[in-house]
Design an enzyme around this catalytic site. Structure first.
Site, PDB file in Angstrom:
ATOM      1  N   GLU A 148       0.916  -1.330   0.137  1.00 23.71           N
ATOM      2  CA  GLU A 148      -0.102   0.111  -0.059  1.00 23.71           C
ATOM      3  C   GLU A 148       0.763   1.250   0.061  1.00 23.71           C
ATOM      4  OE1 GLU A 148      -3.353  -0.017  -0.267  1.00 23.71           O
ATOM      5  OE2 GLU A 148      -3.189   2.288  -0.443  1.00 23.71           O
TER       6      GLU A 148
ATOM      7  N   CYS B 152       3.669  -2.851  -8.696  1.00 21.67           N
ATOM      8  CA  CYS B 152       2.378  -2.282  -8.128  1.00 21.67           C
ATOM      9  C   CYS B 152       2.844  -1.107  -7.202  1.00 21.67           C
ATOM     10  CB  CYS B 152       1.976  -3.426  -7.663  1.00 21.67           C
ATOM     11  SG  CYS B 152       0.068  -3.118  -7.682  1.00 21.67           S
TER      12      CYS B 152
ATOM     13  N   ILE C  62      -3.663  -6.630  -8.843  1.00 21.40           N
ATOM     14  CA  ILE C  62      -4.382  -6.372  -7.463  1.00 21.40           C
ATOM     15  C   ILE C  62      -4.458  -4.938  -7.215  1.00 21.40           C
ATOM     16  CG2 ILE C  62      -4.204  -6.974  -5.069  1.00 21.40           C
ATOM     17  CD1 ILE C  62      -2.513  -9.472  -5.844  1.00 21.40           C
ATOM     18  N   ARG C  63      -5.601  -4.499  -7.312  1.00 21.86           N
ATOM     19  CA  ARG C  63      -5.643  -3.037  -6.991  1.00 21.86           C
ATOM     20  C   ARG C  63      -4.848  -2.159  -7.602  1.00 21.86           C
ATOM     21  NH1 ARG C  63      -8.687  -1.123  -3.034  1.00 21.86           N
ATOM     22  NH2 ARG C  63      -6.989   0.146  -2.070  1.00 21.86           N
TER      23      ARG C  63
ATOM     24  N   HIS D  34       1.913  -7.947 -10.629  1.00 20.12           N
ATOM     25  CA  HIS D  34       2.574  -8.704  -9.896  1.00 20.12           C
ATOM     26  C   HIS D  34       3.542  -9.896 -10.442  1.00 20.12           C
ATOM     27  CE1 HIS D  34       1.395  -6.799  -6.295  1.00 20.12           C
ATOM     28  NE2 HIS D  34       0.524  -6.477  -6.682  1.00 20.12           N
TER      29      HIS D  34
ATOM     30  N   GLU E  64       5.990 -11.563  -9.419  1.00 22.38           N
ATOM     31  CA  GLU E  64       6.371 -12.489  -8.263  1.00 22.38           C
ATOM     32  C   GLU E  64       5.488 -13.505  -7.857  1.00 22.38           C
ATOM     33  OE1 GLU E  64       5.617  -9.343  -7.768  1.00 22.38           O
ATOM     34  OE2 GLU E  64       4.494  -8.731  -5.997  1.00 22.38           O
TER      35      GLU E  64
END
Ligand code: GLN
Length: 191
Positions: free
Chosen positions: A47, A77, A134-135, A170, A172
């Site tokens: 975040e 991200c 993801i977001r 991502h 990973e």
């Protein structure tokens, strides 16, 4: 060669697993002393607002900015958001190491996490790769010296400049180690 993985927040453990798979030496980075031992750094997803607060309180924001002028950094991200030059919404302070403007959480609420095929062009070969979003942020604009390396539909999802490599997704989280391999090769060229 030692790769540092910033481990103050987010999914750093998954990057560790990929580097293990590739047989590349890595250490976790939580302070400046550890950063000094690294030839390159990975900033994971997480975040970005929390990230920047924690970086500031560990006095790592300046240190990473200086590091990124000399040595390679890969950001995925939230890591991409931190490395960008401008955030067009929900503004957060960034490290301004790659000239891209990004929009956070850009895929909307309903579909803010999804998996889809993306196309990457690495070393003059175009390949399909599983993109886990993801977001995720979107790259809205790229400046001079920034090269797009991958697309999802019309959106740039992987880009680089001389020292920095960023992904909105991502890598990973997939079993394919290609993006990390590309980063390691970039590090070796700069070393
Ligand atoms: N939405 C997060 C942010 O804005 C990034 C999400 C992620 O890293 N998976 O910081």
């Amino acid at each position: 060669m030692t790769i540092g993985i910033l481990a103050i927040q987010g999914d750093f453990g998954l990057h560790q697993k990929i580097l293990d798979k590739l047989g590349v030496k890595h250490i976790t980075v939580r302070n400046e002393e550890q950063l000094k031992q690294c030839d390159a750094l990975i900033i994971p997803g997480g975040e970005s607002t929390t990230f920047i607060k924690l970086l500031k309180s560990a006095q790592l924001d300046r240190a990473i900015k200086n590091f990124g002028h000399k040595k390679p950094i890969m950001g995925t991200c939230a890591g991409l958001i931190l490395l960008s030059s401008k955030v067009s919404n929900n503004s957060v302070d960034t490290l301004n190491l790659i000239d891209i403007e990004v929009s956070r959480n850009a895929y909307g609420r309903q579909i803010d996490s999804f998996v889809d095929t993306v196309e990457l062009t690495l070393k003059e070969k175009t390949i399909k790769f599983e993109g886990v979003f993801i977001r995720a942020p979107k790259i809205k604009k790229i400046g001079e010296g920034v090269r797009p390396l991958g697309y999802h539909k019309k959106d740039i999802i992987l880009a680089e400049n001389e020292k920095i490599l960023v992904a909105t997704f991502h890598p990973e989280l997939t079993s394919d180690t290609l993006v990390h391999q590309y980063f390691i090769e970039k590090v070796k060229k700069i070393l």
